[in-house]
Design an enzyme around this catalytic site. Structure first.
Site, PDB file in Angstrom:
ATOM      1  N   GLU A 154      72.038  70.181  25.666  1.00 13.28           N
ATOM      2  CA  GLU A 154      72.566  68.870  25.247  1.00 13.28           C
ATOM      3  C   GLU A 154      73.048  69.241  24.022  1.00 13.28           C
ATOM      4  OE1 GLU A 154      74.146  66.540  23.523  1.00 13.28           O
ATOM      5  OE2 GLU A 154      71.920  65.371  23.058  1.00 13.28           O
TER       6      GLU A 154
ATOM      7  N   GLU B  62      80.172  70.459  18.768  1.00  9.24           N
ATOM      8  CA  GLU B  62      78.898  71.012  18.400  1.00  9.24           C
ATOM      9  C   GLU B  62      79.054  72.665  18.830  1.00  9.24           C
ATOM     10  OE1 GLU B  62      75.223  69.206  19.133  1.00  9.24           O
ATOM     11  OE2 GLU B  62      75.998  67.396  18.103  1.00  9.24           O
TER      12      GLU B  62
END
Length: 732
Positions: A187, A196
């Protein structure tokens, strides 16, 4: 009235240049990817953490040792203002990942968890295999890895999961992990999906860490978009178009140079549901990109989408979101779509959360005019970390920009909120009136703009033809100087009356002002590096004013002349739910993380959650329960000092009080007639939120039941040596 603070808590007025960094929600998850790590001689990990003092702008790197002690949020807020707590309180997310993992990990195998956090997904995978397989958890951020160890121990999972405190691209098969993994669970997603480092992480994992054709949870992510018209969104990026409607004589964006100030070309996370009534959809939702986690992604991609317009209007922006498919069969989904989108993935839509929002991409200028039934071509591209869009439209010859040859190819990038503030006619007229009044009767004044306000610099030089303006621009620096050089002609003054301090110094001296004392010290206050921080951290203006005290004239005017800390007790059920204490999370005890992550709720005394910076209007359901009240006043005519204040507040509405919302009103003139408020009714500033340790039922004073409180005492202490505000309260 007795003070809520023990007398020994009232500190002295010492000034220090070192304090901790308060990170906004989500920011640490991005920041941690780039933190350097060192290996000491005894082979224990060390991590450098950047600490910033918002009152000085000074920062320093400090070392976090890899020992057994994990500081809690009351001592070291390394994790207390991050998005981990919000994510773990997202029950819809947790259930989706649990279901996806249980449908995927059906037999003993080797599972790799990248970006393990508290270890929730690792524990789900280990449980799904009956603790018979192998789970390798990779968590690069040392404080989080230390917390994960505690969570694994609490849940008797320490032996079932191998935790490695490294970045995934540092792992080596045969050294860190025994073999390539059969299943990837991860995740590492932000609101944009890619921010990210999802793509490079997946690339390295498929190249070095995973078997061929592995299983993956999530299985796939699909991004979607919708073309919209919104005056509010337009005001966040088109300063040229907004300024054309303002007639104050200040030209932040001179005619023909409308690209000199603009927002960075990127997608901006935003709770679009909060402005649903101000958004007009001009298309149906359309698919943009698809990313499969089970195979190696490409670094770059592009697509063209023919989009049919469903209503007349101006296309100002693309609102985008993504949908996760957690399992291979396509039965488990998670969506970040706004609530107005009706799709199967939005059924059982998650509660309000702040870790994932929608994203907004602004199209330059006033927008593209379209008619119902028309088709437009949207071009979308992605790199490893960002997605960008372009409307394929020919610019009419009448709209061709004729640039002034004296204006160089220069661009000043500002935040959307700063663009909107500079374009707000009410704000501009208030600041203009304050500066005009301050200049009256002053001959050849030396005016120092202490912050990063380009507007105040232009205003002071424009309103007084005899003034000399010295701008410090502590954040903009040479960019501010270059900007002034490009707009000087349009604003009718010469650069011989304006100068920008080129080198950063602890403070100015008479040598810097050519022997003349300062007649006016002004600021908005606005500091380029402080955007998104707590409102009282702009009291850096007071600190700067104090440092400049030796060169101020006896009748020097300080603007703003004071700041007033305002507050309101509020019902904030959505924000509370996203930050409340954790217990059982999908069958795993997470209570041990509450203090470290700064949770609100049943914390052991005297633990309290931190102040959090939020735009209250984007915090889901909100309700004011008390009158707006003043807690503290900061007098800028005097050097900075600690401040203490108390207020007894009556409730004007019944309900559940979840906390206090605080902000600063800047008093611009000595008559107290011009006030710039940063309160909840103004969308372009963040407020500070202090959530209670436990929600409290309140009622209208005099009409409340025995189970409700009718008023509260609130007491605050501001201490400049630590840059901190301490708040105490007692319900009556």
């Amino acid at each position: 009235m007795n003070s809520l603070f023990p007398k020994t808590l009232i500190p002295s007025t010492s000034l220090s240049s070192s304090t901790r960094l308060t990170l906004t929600p989500n920011s640490l998850r991005h920041f941690k990817l780039h933190l350097p790590r060192l290996m000491s001689s005894d082979s224990s990990h060390r991590l450098f953490q950047l600490k910033l003092d918002p009152l000085t702008g000074n920062s320093e790197w400090v070392v976090i040792e890899d020992n057994d002690d994990l500081p809690d949020c009351s001592k070291e807020p390394l994790l207390a203002t991050t998005s981990y707590l919000d994510m773990l309180n997202d029950s819809f997310r947790n259930k989706a990942f649990r279901s996806g993992i249980e449908r995927t990990v059906t037999k003993p195998c080797h599972v790799l968890d990248i970006g393990a956090g508290t270890g929730l997904l690792s524990m789900m995978a280990a449980r799904a295999m009956g603790l018979n397989g192998t789970v390798t958890a990779c968590e690069s951020y040392l404080p989080m890895a230390k917390l994960m160890r505690k969570v694994l121990h609490r849940n008797s999972m320490g032996k079932a999961i191998s935790l490695i405190n490294k970045r995934s691209d540092e792992l080596e098969v045969g050294v860190d992990i025994p073999s390539r993994a059969d299943v990837l669970v991860s995740e590492i997603l932000d609101s944009e999906l890619l921010g990210e480092g999802l793509i490079p992480t997946l690339q390295h994992a498929h190249d070095k860490l995973l078997v061929e054709n592995p299983l993956a949870v999530p299985f796939r992510a699909v991004t979607y978009g919708q073309l919209v018209e919104s005056t509010y969104l337009w005001k966040l990026h088109d300063l040229s178009g907004i300024e054309a409607k303002v007639s104050d004589g200040i030209h932040l964006v001179p005619t023909g140079s409308d690209s000199i100030i603009h927002v960075k070309s990127r997608q901006y996370p935003m709770h679009c549901d909060a402005i649903r009534e101000e958004i007009k959809p001009l298309s149906e939702p359309f698919k943009i990109f698809e990313f499969d986690f089970w195979k190696r992604p490409e670094s770059n991609g592009e697509t063209k989408v023919q989009v049919q317009v469903i209503d007349d209007g101006n296309i100002h922006a693309v609102v985008s979101w993504w949908v996760l498919q957690l399992d291979r069969e396509g039965t488990v989904f998670y969506s970040t779509a706004p609530r107005w989108i009706n799709s199967p993935a939005n059924i059982g839509y998650r509660d309000w959360c702040d870790h994932w929002k929608q994203c907004v991409w602004f199209f330059r200028g006033k927008g593209m005019s379209v008619s119902q039934g028309e088709e437009v071509l949207l071009e979308a591209t992605h790199t490893e970390t960002i997605v960008s869009y372009n409307l394929n439209v020919q610019v009419p010859k009448t709209d061709t920009r004729q640039h002034d040859h004296n204006i160089r190819d220069f661009q000043l990038l500002l935040s959307p909120e700063r663009i909107a503030i500079y374009g707000d006619s009410k704000w501009r007229s208030s600041v203009l009136a304050a500066v005009r009044n301050a200049l009256q009767g002053r001959v050849n004044p030396l005016c120092v703009v202490v912050d990063d306000s380009i507007f105040l610099t232009l205003l002071a030089a424009n309103l007084s033809k005899t003034s000399h303006v010295l701008s410090l621009f502590p954040g903009l620096r040479e960019k501010g100087a270059q900007y002034l050089e490009n707009v000087v002609k349009a604003n009718s003054f010469s650069m011989d009356r304006v100068e920008v301090r080129e080198k950063r110094k602890p403070c100015l001296t008479l040598h810097d002002t050519h022997g003349k004392k300062v007649d006016m010290l002004i600021g908005e206050p606005y500091y380029y590096a402080n955007e998104g921080m707590l409102p009282w951290q702009n009291l850096r203006f007071w600190k700067d004013r104090t440092l400049l005290d030796p060169i101020l004239s006896e009748d020097a005017l300080i603007m703003p002349c004071k700041g007033i800390l305002k507050a309101c007790a509020m019902s904030l059920p959505d924000l509370w739910s996203s930050r409340c204490c954790l217990g059982d999370v999908e069958g795993f005890d997470h209570s041990i993380v509450n203090t470290t992550l700064g949770a609100c709720g049943e914390l052991p005394a005297p633990k309290e959650g931190p102040f959090l910076p939020f735009s209250i209007w984007q915090c889901g359901e909100i309700k004011e329960l008390s009158e707006i009240f003043t807690i503290l006043e900061f007098d800028f005519s005097k050097p900075i000092s600690s401040c203490h204040g108390t207020a007894q507040v009556k409730f004007i509405e019944g309900g559940t009080c979840h906390g206090f919302v605080l902000w600063v009103d800047w008093i611009m003139d000595t008559d107290n007639s011009i006030v710039i408020s940063t309160g909840p009714e103004h969308r372009y500033w963040k407020q500070g939120v202090k959530l209670l340790s436990k929600p409290v039922a309140v009622g209208i004073n005099g009409c409340n039941s025995n189970s409700e409180y009718g008023s509260t005492i609130v007491e605050a202490l501001f201490e400049p040596s630590s840059s901190e505000l301490i708040l105490k309260h007692a319900f009556l």
